[in-house]
Design a protein around this motif. Structure first.
Motif, PDB file in Angstrom:
ATOM      1  N   PHE A 170       0.854  -1.184   0.000  1.00 47.04           N
ATOM      2  CA  PHE A 170       0.000   0.000   0.000  1.00 47.04           C
ATOM      3  C   PHE A 170       0.890   1.234   0.000  1.00 47.04           C
ATOM      4  CE2 PHE A 170      -2.025  -3.586   1.977  1.00 47.04           C
ATOM      5  CZ  PHE A 170      -3.185  -3.685   1.226  1.00 47.04           C
ATOM      6  N   ILE A 171       0.636   2.111  -0.947  1.00 50.93           N
ATOM      7  CA  ILE A 171       1.443   3.321  -1.133  1.00 50.93           C
ATOM      8  C   ILE A 171       0.585   4.513  -0.758  1.00 50.93           C
ATOM      9  CG2 ILE A 171       2.764   4.677  -2.813  1.00 50.93           C
ATOM     10  CD1 ILE A 171       2.789   1.977  -4.526  1.00 50.93           C
ATOM     11  N   HIS A 172       1.140   5.384   0.065  1.00 52.39           N
ATOM     12  CA  HIS A 172       0.369   6.555   0.490  1.00 52.39           C
ATOM     13  C   HIS A 172      -0.076   7.358  -0.723  1.00 52.39           C
ATOM     14  CE1 HIS A 172      -0.469  10.479   2.391  1.00 52.39           C
ATOM     15  NE2 HIS A 172      -0.972   9.700   3.324  1.00 52.39           N
ATOM     16  N   GLN A 173      -1.332   7.738  -0.717  1.00 47.94           N
ATOM     17  CA  GLN A 173      -1.926   8.394  -1.889  1.00 47.94           C
ATOM     18  C   GLN A 173      -1.269   9.716  -2.255  1.00 47.94           C
ATOM     19  OE1 GLN A 173      -5.995   8.558  -0.661  1.00 47.94           O
ATOM     20  NE2 GLN A 173      -5.793  10.561   0.292  1.00 47.94           N
ATOM     21  N   SER A 174      -0.528  10.331  -1.331  1.00 42.71           N
ATOM     22  CA  SER A 174       0.157  11.588  -1.661  1.00 42.71           C
ATOM     23  C   SER A 174       1.199  11.375  -2.757  1.00 42.71           C
ATOM     24  CB  SER A 174       0.812  12.203  -0.425  1.00 42.71           C
ATOM     25  OG  SER A 174       1.882  11.390   0.026  1.00 42.71           O
ATOM     26  N   ALA A 175       1.635  10.132  -2.946  1.00 49.83           N
ATOM     27  CA  ALA A 175       2.614   9.839  -3.999  1.00 49.83           C
ATOM     28  C   ALA A 175       2.069  10.214  -5.374  1.00 49.83           C
ATOM     29  CB  ALA A 175       2.999   8.363  -3.973  1.00 49.83           C
ATOM     30  N   LEU A 176       0.757  10.129  -5.534  1.00 49.56           N
ATOM     31  CA  LEU A 176       0.143  10.430  -6.832  1.00 49.56           C
ATOM     32  C   LEU A 176       0.294  11.899  -7.219  1.00 49.56           C
ATOM     33  CD1 LEU A 176      -3.062   8.250  -6.511  1.00 49.56           C
ATOM     34  CD2 LEU A 176      -1.151   7.901  -8.100  1.00 49.56           C
ATOM     35  N   ASP A 177       0.601  12.750  -6.244  1.00 51.22           N
ATOM     36  CA  ASP A 177       0.791  14.187  -6.511  1.00 51.22           C
ATOM     37  C   ASP A 177       2.197  14.488  -7.024  1.00 51.22           C
ATOM     38  OD1 ASP A 177      -1.765  14.540  -5.479  1.00 51.22           O
ATOM     39  OD2 ASP A 177      -1.025  15.036  -3.463  1.00 51.22           O
ATOM     40  N   LYS A 178       3.060  13.482  -7.064  1.00 53.13           N
ATOM     41  CA  LYS A 178       4.466  13.680  -7.429  1.00 53.13           C
ATOM     42  C   LYS A 178       4.769  13.038  -8.782  1.00 53.13           C
ATOM     43  CE  LYS A 178       5.174  14.922  -3.058  1.00 53.13           C
ATOM     44  NZ  LYS A 178       5.100  16.316  -2.738  1.00 53.13           N
ATOM     45  N   ALA A 179       5.649  13.669  -9.534  1.00 50.68           N
ATOM     46  CA  ALA A 179       6.102  13.067 -10.794  1.00 50.68           C
ATOM     47  C   ALA A 179       6.945  11.836 -10.503  1.00 50.68           C
ATOM     48  CB  ALA A 179       6.900  14.076 -11.614  1.00 50.68           C
ATOM     49  N   THR A 180       7.820  11.959  -9.498  1.00 53.84           N
ATOM     50  CA  THR A 180       8.644  10.832  -9.057  1.00 53.84           C
ATOM     51  C   THR A 180       8.739  10.855  -7.541  1.00 53.84           C
ATOM     52  OG1 THR A 180      10.723  12.084  -9.169  1.00 53.84           O
ATOM     53  CG2 THR A 180      10.083  10.827 -11.153  1.00 53.84           C
ATOM     54  N   ILE A 181       9.036   9.686  -6.988  1.00 52.28           N
ATOM     55  CA  ILE A 181       9.320   9.576  -5.557  1.00 52.28           C
ATOM     56  C   ILE A 181      10.577   8.727  -5.394  1.00 52.28           C
ATOM     57  CG2 ILE A 181       6.919   9.871  -4.819  1.00 52.28           C
ATOM     58  CD1 ILE A 181       6.835   6.800  -4.345  1.00 52.28           C
ATOM     59  N   CYS A 182      11.204   8.853  -4.237  1.00 56.77           N
ATOM     60  CA  CYS A 182      12.364   8.036  -3.908  1.00 56.77           C
ATOM     61  C   CYS A 182      11.969   7.014  -2.846  1.00 56.77           C
ATOM     62  CB  CYS A 182      13.496   8.890  -3.346  1.00 56.77           C
ATOM     63  SG  CYS A 182      14.258   9.983  -4.551  1.00 56.77           S
ATOM     64  N   VAL A 183      12.413   5.780  -3.036  1.00 55.96           N
ATOM     65  CA  VAL A 183      12.254   4.728  -2.033  1.00 55.96           C
ATOM     66  C   VAL A 183      13.598   4.036  -1.887  1.00 55.96           C
ATOM     67  CG1 VAL A 183       9.777   4.358  -2.479  1.00 55.96           C
ATOM     68  CG2 VAL A 183      11.473   2.993  -3.714  1.00 55.96           C
TER      69      VAL A 183
END
Length: 157
Positions: free
Chosen positions: A115-128
Motif C-alpha cells: 500500500f502506497i500513500h496516496q500523496s505519492a500520486l501528486d508527485k512526478a517521481t518519488i524516492c524509495v
C-alpha cells in the motif's frame, strides 16, 4: 546491484539511483536520505512492514513519506484487516531479504500486499529505498505500484 534495482532494470522502468554515505548516528534513515539528497521529505518515502490481525507472519507493506507516521488503523483498513501492528524487525528482515533501514518495496523475497500513500500520486517521481542503507531509487509512483502490485491508500493522518 540490489534486487530492487535489478527488478526496475528488468522491467525497463525509468529510474534514477541516488547513493550517499549513510551515517550510523542518524536518528531516521528516511529523513537522513531526504536531507543528504536535498529532496523534499514529502518526495522521499520509507518502507514499513506491518502484521495483520495479530499474526506475526501475516505481513503487508506500507510506503509512506519519511516525514509522516503510519496510522495503523488506516493501514488495517487498506489491507481489509481487523487490526494492524508494526512487524517484528527480525521477521521483516527475513521476509523481505533486506536489512531494516534499507528495506525496499521492490524485489522482496516474498511478494506482500503493498500500500502506497496516496500523496505519492501528486508527485512526478518519488524516492524509495533501493535495498540497502544509503541507496535510493527514484521512479514514478505508478511504476512503483505496477512493480509491487501496490494500491494507493490513505495511510497517514
Amino acid at each position: 546491484m540490489t534486487p530492487a534495482i535489478n527488478l526496475a532494470k528488468k522491467k525497463k522502468i525509468a529510474h534514477t539511483i541516488h547513493q550517499y554515505e549513510h551515517d550510523p548516528r542518524a536518528d531516521s534513515y528516511g529523513l537522513e536520505a531526504a536531507q543528504v539528497l536535498g529532496q523534499d521529505p514529502s518526495q522521499v518515502f520509507k518502507t514499513l512492514l506491518f502484521c495483520m490481525n495479530g499474526e506475526a507472519k501475516s505481513l503487508a507493506v506500507a510506503v509512506i513519506p519519511v516525514d509522516q507516521k503510519l496510522n495503523l488503523k488506516l493501514a488495517a483498513k487498506a489491507a481489509k484487516a481487523k487490526k494492524a501492528d508494526m512487524a517484528d524487525p527480525d521477521i521483516a528482515q527475513k521476509t523481505t531479504g533486506y536489512v531494516v533501514g534499507g528495506i525496499s518495496p521492490l524485489g522482496q523475497k516474498k511478494v506482500l500486499p503493498t500500500f502506497i500513500h496516496q500523496s505519492a500520486l501528486d508527485k512526478a517521481t518519488i524516492c524509495v529505498s533501493a535495498g540497502k542503507r544509503g541507496l535510493e531509487i527514484e521512479l514514478a509512483p505508478r511504476d512503483l505500484a505496477a512493480l509491487t502490485r501496490g494500491q494507493f491508500a490513505e495511510l497517514c493522518i
